[in-house]
Design a protein around this motif. Structure first.
Motif, mmCIF file in Angstrom:
data_model
loop_
_atom_site.group_PDB
_atom_site.id
_atom_site.type_symbol
_atom_site.label_atom_id
_atom_site.label_comp_id
_atom_site.label_asym_id
_atom_site.label_seq_id
_atom_site.Cartn_x
_atom_site.Cartn_y
_atom_site.Cartn_z
ATOM 1 N N ALA A 2 0.834 -1.195 0.000
ATOM 2 C CA ALA A 2 0.000 0.000 0.000
ATOM 3 C C ALA A 2 0.869 1.246 0.000
ATOM 4 O O ALA A 2 1.851 1.337 0.730
ATOM 5 C CB ALA A 2 -0.907 -0.005 1.216
ATOM 6 N N ASP A 3 0.507 2.207 -0.840
ATOM 7 C CA ASP A 3 1.280 3.442 -0.954
ATOM 8 C C ASP A 3 0.330 4.596 -1.263
ATOM 9 O O ASP A 3 -0.614 4.436 -2.047
ATOM 10 C CB ASP A 3 2.320 3.291 -2.080
ATOM 11 N N GLY A 7 -3.142 6.467 -4.351
ATOM 12 C CA GLY A 7 -4.393 7.121 -3.976
ATOM 13 C C GLY A 7 -4.617 7.024 -2.480
ATOM 14 O O GLY A 7 -4.094 6.143 -1.813
ATOM 15 N N TYR A 8 -5.372 7.960 -1.965
ATOM 16 C CA TYR A 8 -5.674 7.967 -0.541
ATOM 17 C C TYR A 8 -7.002 8.692 -0.321
ATOM 18 O O TYR A 8 -7.476 9.426 -1.181
ATOM 19 C CB TYR A 8 -4.558 8.641 0.276
ATOM 20 N N THR A 9 -7.559 8.479 0.850
ATOM 21 C CA THR A 9 -8.814 9.115 1.229
ATOM 22 C C THR A 9 -8.521 10.137 2.311
ATOM 23 O O THR A 9 -8.005 9.797 3.378
ATOM 24 C CB THR A 9 -9.822 8.071 1.749
ATOM 25 N N ARG A 10 -8.853 11.368 2.011
ATOM 26 C CA ARG A 10 -8.609 12.457 2.948
ATOM 27 C C ARG A 10 -9.856 12.622 3.815
ATOM 28 O O ARG A 10 -10.949 12.842 3.303
ATOM 29 C CB ARG A 10 -8.342 13.735 2.155
#
Length: 192
Positions: A2-3, A7-10
């Motif tokens: 995971a990086d 993508g990420y959720t803010r």
């Protein structure tokens, strides 16, 4: 691996902490995170998210998703606007008392069940249990308390015009208890 480059959720820390403090079941928690992923993960406040989409993300059956989602709507954790759904950002409006929510849902389920039952014909409501009760009341006449004359069907009485003469019992004489007793006693005396 995971990086954040993938993508990420803010999400606001206050919202995340409120979710952690809320007395949510495992299903409700998974559904809340799935909704956050589908909304904030794509830079949206609300979105049209189906139960099957949440089910595929969480591994929860879609009927259980529907139930848990409705509970969280009652708890005011999830807000809806038409077909759009999202997390309520005003955490002070959340009602995390699960017993009160369960009681409200049970009452509304009973009310909707009664409403739907009243709107259907009796043939649509025939369950195995109700059919068996009906059969018991119609076939086991001794349980209903009918008289001997009422127990006989028209065919047995010999009054059914289509079946007249077809039932040998309708032509039989009445049972003679005295004759049976005399016959029985004479056979017992004769054969010992």
């Amino acid at each position: 691996m995971a990086d954040t480059d993938d993508g990420y959720t803010r999400i606001a820390n206050e919202l995340l902490e409120a979710i952690l403090r809320a007395n949510l079941t495992a299903r409700q928690l998974k559904i809340a995170f799935a909704i956050i992923r589908k909304t904030y993960g794509f830079g949206k406040k609300t979105d049209r998210i189906t139960n099957t989409q949440i089910a595929s993300m969480t591994g929860i059956h879609h009927t259980h998703v529907c139930t848990a989602k409705n509970e969280m709507i009652m708890m005011n954790i999830i807000v809806t606007s038409g077909t759009q759904i999202g997390i309520n950002k005003i955490v002070s409006d959340w009602n995390c008392d699960i017993s009160q929510v369960s009681e409200t849902l049970a009452k509304s389920a009973n009310k909707s069940l009664a409403t739907s039952a009243n709107g259907h014909s009796p043939t649509q409501l025939n369950t195995k249990e109700t059919i068996q009760k009906k059969e018991r009341n119609t076939t086991q006449t001794h349980a209903v308390g009918l008289s001997l004359e009422e127990k006989l069907t028209p065919r047995q009485k010999g009054t059914n015009p289509r079946a007249k003469g077809t039932n040998p019992r309708s032509a039989m004489p009445a049972f003679d208890r005295e004759r049976l007793r005399d016959t029985w006693n004479s056979k017992a005396d004769k054969h010992g």
